[in-house]
Design a protein around this motif. Structure first.
Motif, PDB file in Angstrom:
ATOM      1  N   GLY A 106       0.863  -1.140   0.076  1.00 39.42           N
ATOM      2  CA  GLY A 106      -0.052   0.039  -0.104  1.00 39.42           C
ATOM      3  C   GLY A 106       0.785   1.285  -0.215  1.00 39.42           C
ATOM      4  O   GLY A 106       0.737   2.300  -0.698  1.00 39.42           O
ATOM      5  N   TYR A 107       1.937   1.174   0.744  1.00 42.14           N
ATOM      6  CA  TYR A 107       2.916   2.273   0.748  1.00 42.14           C
ATOM      7  C   TYR A 107       3.538   2.580  -0.516  1.00 42.14           C
ATOM      8  O   TYR A 107       3.633   3.706  -1.192  1.00 42.14           O
ATOM      9  N   GLN A 108       3.943   1.618  -1.325  1.00 42.15           N
ATOM     10  CA  GLN A 108       4.501   1.625  -2.627  1.00 42.15           C
ATOM     11  C   GLN A 108       3.451   2.232  -3.509  1.00 42.15           C
ATOM     12  O   GLN A 108       3.711   3.161  -4.391  1.00 42.15           O
ATOM     13  N   ARG A 109       2.306   1.742  -3.601  1.00 40.79           N
ATOM     14  CA  ARG A 109       1.189   2.189  -4.289  1.00 40.79           C
ATOM     15  C   ARG A 109       1.033   3.577  -3.997  1.00 40.79           C
ATOM     16  O   ARG A 109       0.555   4.479  -5.119  1.00 40.79           O
ATOM     17  N   ASP A 110       0.691   4.192  -2.900  1.00 40.77           N
ATOM     18  CA  ASP A 110       0.542   5.569  -2.601  1.00 40.77           C
ATOM     19  C   ASP A 110       1.650   6.410  -3.168  1.00 40.77           C
ATOM     20  O   ASP A 110       1.414   7.534  -3.517  1.00 40.77           O
ATOM     21  N   ARG A 111       2.984   5.775  -3.007  1.00 39.15           N
ATOM     22  CA  ARG A 111       3.936   6.626  -3.357  1.00 39.15           C
ATOM     23  C   ARG A 111       4.023   6.752  -4.851  1.00 39.15           C
ATOM     24  O   ARG A 111       4.296   8.069  -5.218  1.00 39.15           O
TER      25      ARG A 111
END
Length: 130
Positions: A89-94
């Motif tokens: 999720g963090y990578q997707r948001d980034r």
């Protein structure tokens, strides 16, 4: 007779302690076990030399663990603290913050090229890898 012993209290105790996820949280479990085993060994030993040896080994193991993990956390804070779906999720948001939002079908036609480290090859409908 062994079936009469309830172990449900262990689950409750485990729910109280919430260790972090990621590399840091996972590695601290092993270090904690080492410290507990070292503490048990120290309390059961009678020789001062043996107690100091075990204590020194536990302290050495802590510092051998601490500095490489600290270095890893500086280089990769996301992987050090996040795990699984949180990291994804963090990578997707980034990536979304940079203005790129991949469509679900963007991933259907990609696969890793065999024998390469980072090569992604495009596969078209009914064609061979390029």
């Amino acid at each position: 007779m062994a079936d009469d012993v309830p172990f449900s209290w262990m689950r409750e105790v485990g729910g109280v302690f919430r260790l972090g996820s990621g590399v840091l949280g996972k590695s601290v479990i092993g270090l904690g076990l080492l410290v507990v085993v070292g503490g048990i060994a120290i309390t059961h030993l009678h020789s001062d030399w043996a107690i100091l040896t075990i204590f020194g080994a536990v302290v050495l193991a802590f510092f051998v663990w601490f500095f490489p993990v600290l270095s890893f956390c500086k280089k990769h804070p996301d992987a050090a603290l996040l795990d699984g779906a949180e990291w994804t999720g963090y990578q997707r948001d980034r990536v979304a913050a940079k203005g790129y939002t991949p469509l679900p079908n963007d991933f259907e036609h990609q696969q890793l090229a065999p024998g390469t480290d980072s090569g992604i090859i495009q596969i078209g409908a009914g064609s061979e890898p390029k």
